[in-house]
Scaffold this active site. Structure first.
Site, mmCIF file in Angstrom:
data_model
loop_
_atom_site.group_PDB
_atom_site.id
_atom_site.type_symbol
_atom_site.label_atom_id
_atom_site.label_comp_id
_atom_site.label_asym_id
_atom_site.label_seq_id
_atom_site.Cartn_x
_atom_site.Cartn_y
_atom_site.Cartn_z
ATOM 1 N N TYR A 56 -4.123 4.632 -23.319
ATOM 2 C CA TYR A 56 -3.119 4.063 -22.403
ATOM 3 C C TYR A 56 -1.858 3.690 -23.157
ATOM 4 C CZ TYR A 56 -6.977 3.964 -19.213
ATOM 5 O OH TYR A 56 -8.022 4.337 -18.422
ATOM 6 N N LYS A 89 -4.732 3.420 -1.607
ATOM 7 C CA LYS A 89 -5.592 3.256 -2.788
ATOM 8 C C LYS A 89 -4.757 2.774 -3.964
ATOM 9 C CE LYS A 89 -7.168 6.323 -6.278
ATOM 10 N NZ LYS A 89 -7.683 7.613 -6.715
ATOM 11 N N GLU A 116 -9.836 -0.596 -5.943
ATOM 12 C CA GLU A 116 -10.626 0.212 -6.888
ATOM 13 C C GLU A 116 -10.557 -0.337 -8.314
ATOM 14 O OE1 GLU A 116 -9.639 4.397 -7.186
ATOM 15 O OE2 GLU A 116 -11.271 4.771 -8.590
ATOM 16 N N GLU A 146 -12.283 0.413 -11.315
ATOM 17 C CA GLU A 146 -13.300 1.323 -11.878
ATOM 18 C C GLU A 146 -13.726 0.892 -13.279
ATOM 19 O OE1 GLU A 146 -12.262 5.502 -12.390
ATOM 20 O OE2 GLU A 146 -14.213 5.910 -13.319
ATOM 21 N N SER A 157 -16.128 8.222 -1.739
ATOM 22 C CA SER A 157 -14.682 8.476 -1.766
ATOM 23 C C SER A 157 -14.467 9.380 -2.973
ATOM 24 C CB SER A 157 -13.904 7.159 -1.909
ATOM 25 O OG SER A 157 -12.530 7.429 -2.071
ATOM 26 N N ARG A 194 0.297 23.683 -5.378
ATOM 27 C CA ARG A 194 -0.397 22.448 -5.001
ATOM 28 C C ARG A 194 -0.456 22.347 -3.466
ATOM 29 N NH1 ARG A 194 2.790 20.605 -9.428
ATOM 30 N NH2 ARG A 194 4.326 19.541 -8.130
ATOM 31 N N ASP A 211 -5.741 12.844 -4.121
ATOM 32 C CA ASP A 211 -4.514 12.211 -4.604
ATOM 33 C C ASP A 211 -4.303 12.472 -6.094
ATOM 34 O OD1 ASP A 211 -6.815 10.657 -5.077
ATOM 35 O OD2 ASP A 211 -5.624 8.853 -5.408
ATOM 36 N N LYS A 222 -13.683 0.490 -3.553
ATOM 37 C CA LYS A 222 -14.021 1.767 -4.191
ATOM 38 C C LYS A 222 -14.628 1.413 -5.538
ATOM 39 C CE LYS A 222 -12.263 6.316 -5.333
ATOM 40 N NZ LYS A 222 -11.600 7.452 -4.705
#
Ligand code: 13P
Length: 366
Positions: free
Chosen positions: A366, A149, A190, A192, A303, A58, A34, A232
């Site tokens: 960010y 996700k 997820e 992370e 994953s 792609r 993804d 995840k």
């Protein structure tokens, strides 16, 4: 004080649990395919040269992955797609979703709309995409996606992750998870804890525990049906620029301990991200986690994005004549990780083109 709640109807619970269990079935894991266009371009720049980042390139690259022979379905239970990839077709007109179904692979979709900075924090972020999420889930379910996700990112630094970032990201993940489940989609949750920095193993362990404890409190508050979810997670490792390296056994102990302290046994399974570790490290560490002699009430699998694709990308290099060789590389890493998810991988036993190449990407502002 008790709150009003309704458990999801039994048929919906059954459907969600079946999907979640299938994603983490013994010896199987998930391919994260993804990467958005800019990320894919960066991955190619890292693995090869001269990749032109066009929609058709792609598509050709994803076609290569999804036309790997049927045996890939012995190792890969689900593939996370982007919106673009979900609606693409192979050269002969077969929709990608159909190619995956033929291989007994469940199509999934990345639903998040990227990160924005949290005002007044040390470069911390939250994840966007809730506004039209119910509508998107309804449509994606009709179009063949049965899981999704959503990634939140938390960074270890001076005073971070802050309690604001921990709470905000836990809440947005819980809101996403409940909207998915209402639409028959299994949410991969997820949160992370990113690998950037020079912190040690224990610091990563504590940050991971803090983040996961908040996530499971929020999922409970939002009435999320845990048996119909997959976590995840990051593995617990020292920061990528730490001078202290940890052995796979130390990483396994810290990771399983953090998970035991925070993740309810009801969760269907835990699928790790590779996060920039090399292909071989990702397999060896997953194997050590599965061999760790402690309580492990959930399947522990993969994953992976980079750790399943780096060698394949390098072998392909954008050339049709290399497709078969690239598919062999993809299968090798899928098989290595399938073995590792059962604690049966012998380190170094499966050689691939870029096995020892790490691919940490410089952290974004960010
Ligand atoms: P990596 O395995 O390359 O970290 O990607 C997994 C992923 O999907 C992160 O969101």
């Amino acid at each position: 004080m008790p709150t009003n709640f309704n458990y999801p109807p039994p048929e919906l619970r059954k459907e969600l649990q079946q999907i979640a269990d299938a994603l983490v079935a013994p010896g199987k894991g998930i391919l994260a395919a993804d990467e958005g266009p800019p990320t894919l371009a960066a991955r190619f720049a890292n693995a090869t040269t001269g990749f032109e980042n066009t929609e058709d390139n792609r598509r050709r690259y994803r076609q290569l992955l999804f036309t790997t022979d049927l045996s890939i379905g012995d190792y890969v239970a689900g593939v996370i797609l982007t919106h673009e990839t979900l609606y693409q077709k192979a050269d002969d007109g077969t929709p990608f979703v159909e190619l995956l179904r033929k291989r007994n692979i469940i199509p999934g979709i990345n639903l998040d709309k990227g990160h924005v900075q949290l005002f007044g924090t040390e470069n911390e972020c939250t994840t966007q995409g809730l506004d039209d999420l119910a509508k998107r889930c309804e449509q994606y379910k009709k179009d063949g996606c049965h899981f999704a996700k959503w990634r939140c990112a938390l960074r270890i630094g001076r005073g971070t992750p802050s309690s604001l970032a921990v709470k905000e990201n836990a809440n947005v993940l819980a809101r996403y998870a409940s909207i998915c489940q209402a639409n028959g989609i299994v949410p991969i949750v997820e949160p992370e804890v990113e690998p950037y920095g020079d912190h040690d193993l224990e610091t990563c362990q504590k940050a991971t525990e803090t983040v996961l404890a908040a996530v499971y409190k929020a999922l409970n508050d939002h009435h999320v049906f845990l048996e119909g979810t997959v976590l995840k997670a990051n593995m617990v490792t020292p920061g990528e620029s730490s001078s202290k390296k940890s052995s796979p056994e130390e990483i396994a102990r810290a990771t399983v301990t953090a998970l035991n302290r925070t993740v309810p046994a009801a969760v269907a399974g835990i699928a790790f991200l590779s996060g920039g570790q090399s292909e071989e490290e990702s397999s060896v560490n997953l194997n050590a986690i599965n061999k760790f002699p402690g309580k492990k009430p959930w399947p522990l699998t993969f994953s992976y994005g980079r750790a399943l694709q780096t060698s394949a990308m390098r072998a392909w290099s954008g050339k049709s004549e290399n497709v078969a060789a690239a598919q062999e590389e993809f299968k090798k890493r899928a098989k290595a990780n399938s073995l590792a998810s059962q604690g049966k991988y012998v380190p170094g036993s499966i050689k691939s083109l870029a096995a020892s190449k790490t691919s940490f990407v410089f952290p974004p502002a960010y």
